[in-house]
Write a protein that holds these residues in place. Structure first.
Motif, PDB file in Angstrom:
ATOM      1  N   SER A 183     -11.424  14.582 -81.390  1.00 26.51           N
ATOM      2  CA  SER A 183     -12.582  14.324 -82.256  1.00 26.51           C
ATOM      3  C   SER A 183     -12.873  15.457 -83.233  1.00 26.51           C
ATOM      4  N   ASP A 184     -11.995  16.437 -83.316  1.00 27.87           N
ATOM      5  CA  ASP A 184     -12.182  17.563 -84.234  1.00 27.87           C
ATOM      6  C   ASP A 184     -12.037  17.059 -85.672  1.00 27.87           C
ATOM      7  N   PRO A 185     -13.132  17.047 -86.459  1.00 31.79           N
ATOM      8  CA  PRO A 185     -13.052  16.469 -87.812  1.00 31.79           C
ATOM      9  C   PRO A 185     -12.100  17.224 -88.746  1.00 31.79           C
ATOM     10  N   ARG A 186     -12.063  18.538 -88.646  1.00 32.24           N
ATOM     11  CA  ARG A 186     -11.181  19.323 -89.515  1.00 32.24           C
ATOM     12  C   ARG A 186      -9.715  19.022 -89.199  1.00 32.24           C
ATOM     13  N   GLY A 187      -9.389  19.034 -87.917  1.00 37.68           N
ATOM     14  CA  GLY A 187      -8.012  18.753 -87.510  1.00 37.68           C
ATOM     15  C   GLY A 187      -7.594  17.343 -87.884  1.00 37.68           C
ATOM     16  N   THR A 188      -8.502  16.399 -87.707  1.00 34.85           N
ATOM     17  CA  THR A 188      -8.204  15.009 -88.039  1.00 34.85           C
ATOM     18  C   THR A 188      -7.981  14.848 -89.539  1.00 34.85           C
ATOM     19  N   ALA A 189      -8.836  15.463 -90.342  1.00 34.09           N
ATOM     20  CA  ALA A 189      -8.692  15.368 -91.804  1.00 34.09           C
ATOM     21  C   ALA A 189      -7.368  15.981 -92.267  1.00 34.09           C
TER      22      ALA A 189
END
Length: 153
Positions: free
Chosen positions: A94-100
């Motif tokens: 759920s890490d937004p930075r990693g996902t982006a």
């Protein structure tokens, strides 16, 4: 046989700065905004120096992926070995930075065969690690693997 020389600390620091700048550009403007000029401008060097450290943009993208994937594989192993592995795994996923960044790298991989191959290699390794861990975790959580196979979860 000649001994391989270790890169100087200054060289490693410059490579790190270039990778950091590339990640930031990808996150703020998308992978298409990454060029030797844009990365060089972000770091404050001349554009040809980017190619000294990374001969092609593919090399730069692959280096970003490998650096990020290396960290994530370590974090995944820690999550799966934690007292609450599913919760830790969820937080990691759920890490937004990693996902982006992953989304940008996947989009770039559609147009860059070298990056596509590397994404596939890393994805297979992470999937293998996850399925292996799930086989053990399912028993601990009372989840029937016949009903919910590890690959499905």
């Amino acid at each position: 046989m000649a001994e391989r020389r270790r890169p100087r600390a200054a060289t490693e620091e410059k490579r790190k700065r270039l990778l950091d700048a590339t990640e930031e550009l990808m996150l703020k403007e998308g992978y298409a905004a990454v060029s030797s000029r844009s990365v060089a401008a972000a770091v404050g060097i001349q554009a040809p120096l980017v190619h000294y450290y990374f001969p092609t943009l593919d090399d730069l993208f692959v280096a970003v992926l490998r650096r990020r994937a290396g960290r994530n594989v370590e974090r995944m192993a820690e999550a799966l070995a934690s007292p609450e592995p599913f919760r830790a795994w969820w937080r990691l996923a759920s890490d937004p930075r990693g996902t982006a960044l992953f989304v940008e790298l996947m989009a770039a991989a559609n147009h860059r065969p070298a990056l596509k191959a590397e994404v596939g290699t890393i994805a297979r390794e992470v999937r293998r690690m996850q399925v292996e861990a799930l086989r053990t975790l399912q028993a601990e959580y009372g989840i029937d693997p016949a009903e919910f196979p590890p690959a499905l979860i």
